[in-house]
Design an enzyme around this catalytic site. Structure first.
Site, short mmCIF file in Angstrom:
data_model
loop_
_atom_site.label_atom_id
_atom_site.label_comp_id
_atom_site.label_asym_id
_atom_site.label_seq_id
_atom_site.Cartn_x
_atom_site.Cartn_y
_atom_site.Cartn_z
N TRP A 158 -3.88 -1.83 -1.14
CA TRP A 158 -4.00 -3.10 -2.08
C TRP A 158 -4.18 -4.11 -0.93
O TRP A 158 -3.54 -4.54 -0.15
CB TRP A 158 -2.53 -3.26 -2.53
N GLU B 240 8.62 -13.79 -20.31
CA GLU B 240 8.32 -12.46 -20.10
C GLU B 240 7.20 -11.63 -21.00
O GLU B 240 6.38 -10.96 -20.45
CB GLU B 240 9.83 -11.50 -20.02
N GLU C 251 -0.68 -9.92 -17.59
CA GLU C 251 -0.95 -9.01 -16.69
C GLU C 251 -1.45 -7.60 -16.85
O GLU C 251 -2.32 -7.12 -16.27
CB GLU C 251 0.33 -8.67 -15.66
N ASN D 251 0.96 -0.40 6.14
CA ASN D 251 1.33 -1.02 5.06
C ASN D 251 2.18 -2.23 5.48
O ASN D 251 2.75 -2.31 6.44
CB ASN D 251 2.38 -0.25 4.10
N GLY D 252 1.51 -3.43 4.98
CA GLY D 252 2.08 -4.70 5.74
C GLY D 252 1.20 -5.56 6.28
O GLY D 252 0.07 -5.50 5.71
N LYS E 103 2.51 -2.71 -7.34
CA LYS E 103 3.89 -2.49 -7.80
C LYS E 103 4.81 -3.49 -7.54
O LYS E 103 5.82 -4.03 -7.98
CB LYS E 103 4.65 -1.20 -7.79
N ARG F 111 1.38 1.80 -5.98
CA ARG F 111 1.37 0.90 -4.94
C ARG F 111 0.01 0.30 -4.43
O ARG F 111 0.21 -1.08 -3.65
CB ARG F 111 1.72 1.48 -3.67
N HIS G 177 4.68 -31.80 -26.52
CA HIS G 177 4.52 -32.73 -25.47
C HIS G 177 3.21 -32.42 -24.51
O HIS G 177 3.03 -32.95 -23.50
CB HIS G 177 5.70 -32.90 -24.43
N CYS H 131 1.01 -1.22 -0.11
CA CYS H 131 0.13 -0.19 0.01
C CYS H 131 0.94 1.27 -0.05
O CYS H 131 2.12 0.98 0.12
CB CYS H 131 -0.90 -0.07 1.19
N LYS I 70 4.01 -10.15 -19.56
CA LYS I 70 3.46 -8.75 -19.74
C LYS I 70 2.01 -8.72 -20.35
O LYS I 70 1.12 -8.05 -20.16
CB LYS I 70 4.35 -8.31 -20.87
O1 M6R Z 1 10.21 -5.39 -7.23
P1 M6R Z 1 10.60 -6.94 -7.59
O2 M6R Z 1 11.42 -6.91 -8.94
O3 M6R Z 1 10.99 -7.84 -6.67
O4 M6R Z 1 9.04 -7.30 -8.18
C1 M6R Z 1 8.95 -8.92 -8.52
C2 M6R Z 1 7.64 -8.85 -9.26
O5 M6R Z 1 6.65 -8.72 -8.20
C3 M6R Z 1 7.31 -7.93 -10.49
O6 M6R Z 1 8.59 -8.36 -11.19
C4 M6R Z 1 6.24 -8.27 -11.11
O7 M6R Z 1 5.90 -9.45 -11.67
C5 M6R Z 1 5.72 -7.47 -12.11
N1 M6R Z 1 4.52 -7.15 -11.92
C6 M6R Z 1 6.07 -7.85 -13.54
O8 M6R Z 1 5.73 -6.80 -14.60
#
Ligand code: M6R
Length: 608
Positions: free
Chosen positions: A74, A481, A488, A100-101, A603, A27, A504, A2, A485
């Site tokens: 969040w 990757e 998400e 936050n936490g 994030k 966040r 397979h 958050c 992308k």
């Molecule tokens: O801050 P970090 O690199 O540790 O974050 C890791 C993942 O949470 C982050 O890469 C996440 O998968 C992103 N949303 C990817 O776009």
């Protein structure tokens, strides 16, 4: 995770809190709220959904108070509704808390407080803190917070406001980031730097267990035993422009376009006049580097994919076995780490809880931990033996783009340094690779200079429900990757496979409705990739290939080709991923998705 912001000073606090929350919205964006202390009371305004809902509510009746705290959420405990939105208050509504936490023992505390007569209004762990403070408060807010912290288990960054103290915010942290922005006659509290940059570039980073008492003209910090702490100030060099959209429609598009600069900055200064790769951050003698017999890489999400690229680089160039483990698994599998193990923790934010837990586990077992991160002063930098920074600048879009390619650039440096020190590549070979690497940022500029092919392709496939991404060798993590992308930000199902694995099982998914994206850049396995393309086309799939410039043959095997400049195979990961970032971006845009704030995501994930 958050976002938290607090302000005390001469100005109208609600304006500053809302602007601060806007820069922290990445966040979390399930709900948002502010609490303002004024005339001996605390007024709370909260709204579900995006910050715009809260801003509209505040604009209808703007509070005049000059001290307040704010939060963008969040959800972890409790659904994203107004009751669960922060700030949370005690029974009397005189104490407000943002958090936050996660408070792990909140149920036990809640039972105890309910038995003592407290009435709870939300499902959150955070509300427990407000009631706990109410039960412990005897006129000194800082003392009440310190006493409450002794009862809390878990991770937290909190900011607290009390109607009896209309000039003071008390803030504290454990395992969750919190900074103090030190201004002239005003001070701020925030979970991240962009929230304070409009007001000051001077910051203090709170350490675990510390409690800060923040007034307009002073900041007093004590440690968990109540002893005064002199916190070191940091001056932030980058300005707010770096954290704003700068004319782009979204942060994600801006950050994709910032990749050439991020790559140049990350590679800068890595080769000395003697032609040798420099990596003093590793802080290991040559003898220690030569004695490494295993590398573990631990990371999550996109950073994990960068780790998979690094596996190929380190194994090929430095000839050290590398295992790449997602952080949420690493520490639970009794990892074979000892004093000859190098552990590389990759995390752009430096605050991903699972990765931090992996770092602690590795160090406990005697491993040497090097972090690769984009955030100066972040948690991982304090917990690792050495840090390699990616100089990508702040990344606000939830989907990682420039930090991914900058991580790979940093990993090239690490792999070459290991190879140089262990003598597995000679100076000439390293010089040759480095010369090609220097060209990569310019090649990314070339890709970004013409977006027409990728836009056209995105328009064709924007309404599909599913897709496959295939690659071989270093193309596998690129495909992974690309798939991450797409899923998400566009919510289209996307799965990535090593192209040879497809027959397979996943080939059963192929229909004319499921496009297949293939990383088909020049490589030793190029012919095999083309065979895999033929296999899926024979079953009706349409193929989008990412291929090397001047490969005209590939067009015969693909419906669409996204070309990238030619580089040696091991350097191709950065170039091949850029069209996939763009493909995901345009598909999501054409579907009307919010690319910077995709649903259910934040994030960085500061909870395990
Ligand atoms: O801050 P970090 O690199 O540790 O974050 C890791 C993942 O949470 C982050 O890469 C996440 O998968 C992103 N949303 C990817 O776009």
């Amino acid at each position: 995770m958050c976002g938290i912001v607090g302000y005390v000073g001469p100005k109208r606090a609600s304006d500053i809190l809302l602007a601060g929350l806007a820069s922290l919205e990445y966040r979390g964006y399930d709900s948002a709220g502010i609490a303002i202390a004024e005339e001996g009371r605390v007024d709370v305004t909260r709204r579900v959904g995006k910050l715009a809902n809260l801003s509209a509510a505040v604009a209808a009746d703007p509070p005049a108070g000059v001290i307040g705290i704010g939060h963008t959420r969040w959800a972890t405990h409790g659904r994203p509704n107004e009751e669960n939105a922060h700030p949370h208050t005690d029974c009397a509504g005189r104490i407000a808390v943002v958090h936050n936490g996660i408070i792990e023992n909140y149920l036990e505390l809640r039972e105890e407080l309910v038995a003592a007569g407290h009435t709870f209004r939300s499902e959150t762990d955070t509300e427990t803190i407000a009631h706990l403070l109410e039960s412990l408060y005897e006129g000194d807010l800082t003392a009440a917070v310190a006493a409450a912290l002794r009862r809390l288990h878990g991770s937290y960054a909190i900011a607290v406001l009390h109607a009896d103290h209309p000039g003071t915010i008390v803030a504290a942290r454990l395992d969750s980031p919190l900074i103090i922005g030190v201004g002239e006659g005003e001070n701020l509290v925030a979970s991240d730097i962009p929230a304070v940059l409009r007001h000051t570039r001077e910051i203090l980073v709170l350490e675990d267990g510390e409690v800060a008492t923040v007034d307009a003209n002073s900041v007093t910090v004590v440690d968990r035993d109540g002893a005064p702490v002199v916190s070191e100030r940091m001056h932030i060099e980058w300005d707010l422009d770096a954290a704003e959209k700068g004319g782009y429609e979204d942060f994600m598009l801006k950050e994709i376009h910032e990749q050439p600069r991020a790559l140049r900055e990350t590679l800068r200064g890595r080769v000395g006049d003697d032609g040798l790769i420099q990596l003093s951050e590793l802080d290991m003698t040559d003898e220690q580097v030569r004695s490494i017999d295993r590398v573990f890489i631990t990371a999550c999400g996109t950073s994990f994919h960068a780790g998979l690229v690094a596996k190929t680089l380190i194994e090929t160039w430095a000839r050290i076995p590398v295992e790449v483990v997602v952080s949420s698994e690493f520490r639970y599998r009794d990892p074979l780490v000892d004093d000859r193990t190098l552990v590389v923790a990759i995390t752009q934010s430096g605050e991903t809880a699972d990765t931090l837990a992996g770092v602690r586990e590795a160090r406990q077992r005697g491993g040497k931990v090097i972090a690769i991160t984009n955030v100066v002063g972040s948690r991982v930098t304090r917990e690792s033996d050495g840090v390699i920074y990616t100089h990508a600048g702040p990344e606000i879009g939830v989907a990682a783009t420039k930090t991914f390619t900058a991580q790979i650039a940093a990993l090239y440096v690490l792999a070459l340094y290991l190879a140089q020190t262990r003598g597995t590549l000679d100076r000439e070979q390293i010089g040759g690779i480095w010369a090609h690497l220097q060209d990569v940022p310019g090649h990314v500029e070339t890709i970004l200079s013409d977006l027409s092919a990728v836009q056209e392709c995105a328009a064709v496939y924007k309404d599909r429900y599913s897709s496959l991404f295939l690659g071989r060798g270093i193309g596998v993590p690129v495909a992974m990757e690309g798939a991450l992308k797409l899923k998400e930000i566009s919510y289209i199902h996307a799965e990535a496979y090593a192209a040879g694995e497809m027959k397979h099982g996943p080939i059963a998914l192929i229909t004319s409705e499921v496009p297949v994206v293939v990383v088909a850049t020049a490589s030793d396995t190029y012919e095999k990739v083309v065979s895999n393309i033929q296999e899926v086309r024979a079953r009706g799939a349409e193929v989008i290939s990412v291929a090397t410039q001047d490969d005209h043959d590939i067009a015969k095997h693909s419906e669409h080709v996204l070309y990238v400049p030619e580089v040696p195979e091991l350097l191709s990961a950065i170039l091949a991923v850029v069209p996939l970032q763009l493909l995901a971006y345009y598909i999501a845009k054409y579907r009307g998705c919010n690319v910077d704030q995709p649903r259910n995501l934040a994030k960085s994930v500061t909870v395990e």
